[in-house]
Design a protein around this motif. Structure first.
Motif, PDB file in Angstrom:
ATOM      1  N   GLU A 217       0.782  -1.224   0.000  1.00 19.33           N
ATOM      2  CA  GLU A 217       0.000   0.000   0.000  1.00 19.33           C
ATOM      3  C   GLU A 217       0.818   1.281   0.000  1.00 19.33           C
ATOM      4  O   GLU A 217       0.379   2.281  -0.517  1.00 19.33           O
ATOM      5  N   ASN A 218       1.992   1.288   0.589  1.00 22.09           N
ATOM      6  CA  ASN A 218       2.733   2.550   0.624  1.00 22.09           C
ATOM      7  C   ASN A 218       4.230   2.305   0.620  1.00 22.09           C
ATOM      8  O   ASN A 218       4.700   1.200   0.798  1.00 22.09           O
ATOM      9  N   ARG A 219       4.946   3.364   0.416  1.00 23.34           N
ATOM     10  CA  ARG A 219       6.402   3.278   0.297  1.00 23.34           C
ATOM     11  C   ARG A 219       7.070   2.917   1.620  1.00 23.34           C
ATOM     12  O   ARG A 219       8.194   2.496   1.636  1.00 23.34           O
ATOM     13  N   GLN A 220       6.393   3.090   2.734  1.00 19.85           N
ATOM     14  CA  GLN A 220       6.987   2.745   4.011  1.00 19.85           C
ATOM     15  C   GLN A 220       7.143   1.240   4.162  1.00 19.85           C
ATOM     16  O   GLN A 220       7.887   0.788   5.008  1.00 19.85           O
ATOM     17  N   GLU A 221       6.456   0.470   3.326  1.00 19.83           N
ATOM     18  CA  GLU A 221       6.633  -0.980   3.336  1.00 19.83           C
ATOM     19  C   GLU A 221       8.106  -1.321   3.089  1.00 19.83           C
ATOM     20  O   GLU A 221       8.645  -2.228   3.689  1.00 19.83           O
TER      21      GLU A 221
ATOM     22  N   ARG B   7      22.190  10.545   6.595  1.00 15.59           N
ATOM     23  CA  ARG B   7      20.928  11.295   6.626  1.00 15.59           C
ATOM     24  C   ARG B   7      20.062  10.927   5.423  1.00 15.59           C
ATOM     25  O   ARG B   7      18.851  10.775   5.538  1.00 15.59           O
ATOM     26  N   TYR B   8      20.699  10.799   4.268  1.00 13.68           N
ATOM     27  CA  TYR B   8      19.980  10.438   3.051  1.00 13.68           C
ATOM     28  C   TYR B   8      19.424   9.015   3.171  1.00 13.68           C
ATOM     29  O   TYR B   8      18.269   8.754   2.829  1.00 13.68           O
TER      30      TYR B   8
ATOM     31  N   SER C  27      12.699   5.939   5.618  1.00 14.56           N
ATOM     32  CA  SER C  27      11.489   6.478   6.243  1.00 14.56           C
ATOM     33  C   SER C  27      10.439   6.868   5.217  1.00 14.56           C
ATOM     34  O   SER C  27       9.285   7.106   5.563  1.00 14.56           O
ATOM     35  N   GLY C  28      10.843   6.973   3.945  1.00 13.29           N
ATOM     36  CA  GLY C  28       9.913   7.392   2.907  1.00 13.29           C
ATOM     37  C   GLY C  28       9.900   8.897   2.707  1.00 13.29           C
ATOM     38  O   GLY C  28       9.194   9.409   1.846  1.00 13.29           O
ATOM     39  N   GLU C  29      10.688   9.616   3.511  1.00 10.91           N
ATOM     40  CA  GLU C  29      10.746  11.077   3.394  1.00 10.91           C
ATOM     41  C   GLU C  29      11.382  11.500   2.070  1.00 10.91           C
ATOM     42  O   GLU C  29      11.004  12.505   1.487  1.00 10.91           O
ATOM     43  N   LYS C  30      12.367  10.739   1.615  1.00 14.93           N
ATOM     44  CA  LYS C  30      13.037  10.983   0.328  1.00 14.93           C
ATOM     45  C   LYS C  30      12.753   9.812  -0.587  1.00 14.93           C
ATOM     46  O   LYS C  30      12.482   8.702  -0.143  1.00 14.93           O
TER      47      LYS C  30
ATOM     48  N   LEU D  16      13.419  -4.415  -4.077  1.00 11.26           N
ATOM     49  CA  LEU D  16      13.248  -3.610  -5.293  1.00 11.26           C
ATOM     50  C   LEU D  16      11.769  -3.506  -5.661  1.00 11.26           C
ATOM     51  O   LEU D  16      11.289  -2.425  -6.027  1.00 11.26           O
ATOM     52  N   ARG D  17      11.033  -4.609  -5.567  1.00  7.11           N
ATOM     53  CA  ARG D  17       9.595  -4.568  -5.861  1.00  7.11           C
ATOM     54  C   ARG D  17       8.870  -3.635  -4.892  1.00  7.11           C
ATOM     55  O   ARG D  17       8.008  -2.860  -5.297  1.00  7.11           O
ATOM     56  N   LEU D  18       9.205  -3.736  -3.615  1.00 11.57           N
ATOM     57  CA  LEU D  18       8.557  -2.876  -2.621  1.00 11.57           C
ATOM     58  C   LEU D  18       8.855  -1.400  -2.881  1.00 11.57           C
ATOM     59  O   LEU D  18       8.038  -0.535  -2.575  1.00 11.57           O
ATOM     60  N   TYR D  19      10.024  -1.133  -3.441  1.00 12.50           N
ATOM     61  CA  TYR D  19      10.394   0.250  -3.751  1.00 12.50           C
ATOM     62  C   TYR D  19       9.843   0.673  -5.108  1.00 12.50           C
ATOM     63  O   TYR D  19      10.061   1.772  -5.549  1.00 12.50           O
TER      64      TYR D  19
END
Length: 153
Positions: free
Chosen positions: A34-38, A66-67, A73-76, A102-105
């Protein structure tokens, strides 16, 4: 983690009518990403299983801390698959775990017919050393090295 594999979902989608799309999503919510945080959650779980600290992984991946934290975290967000591959390799993920990451991203997995990807798959399977060693092997075989995270989108 999921009840059905991707192939099973694809097969079922062949017969879903567009009017039933909402029902499909509700009925398969446990099988959908559902989301990038996965991605971040998955990576943190793998690192914990392997007894690795995020700081250590980012150092091995040659990614600014930091990056790296912002990516998990999904912030970037990055469009550079090599950055994600660096993190996966530094986190000692297997080839299968890397393909899942890679699939999750929402990135293409490594493809055995692509020469550069084939070398990377060998590296994930055999673990020849550090990210620098992977880059040496790529270069030795006339392939582009894993790009650093210098250009951060």
């Amino acid at each position: 983690m999921f009840k059905k594999n991707t192939g099973e979902l694809e097969e079922e989608l062949r017969s879903v009518h567009p009017a039933d799309a909402g029902d499909y999503l509700r009925n398969h919510s446990e099988d959908l990403v559902e989301n990038r945080q996965e991605f971040g959650t998955y990576m943190k779980e793998r690192m914990k299983e392997k007894g690795l600290q995020m700081q250590e992984v980012f150092l091995r991946a040659d990614i600014p801390q930091r990056y790296g934290y912002k990516l998990l975290s999904g912030e970037k967000r990055t469009r550079q698959r090599d950055v994600i591959l660096r993190i996966c390799y530094a986190a000692r993920l297997s080839l299968q775990e890397t393909q899942r990451a890679l699939r999750l991203y929402r990135m293409d997995g490594l493809y055995a017919r692509d020469p550069r990807d084939a070398i990377l798959m060998i590296c994930f399977n055999q673990r020849p050393g550090s990210v620098s060693d992977v880059n040496e092997l790529l270069e030795k075989n006339g392939m582009e090295q894993l790009r650093p995270s210098g250009k951060q989108e």
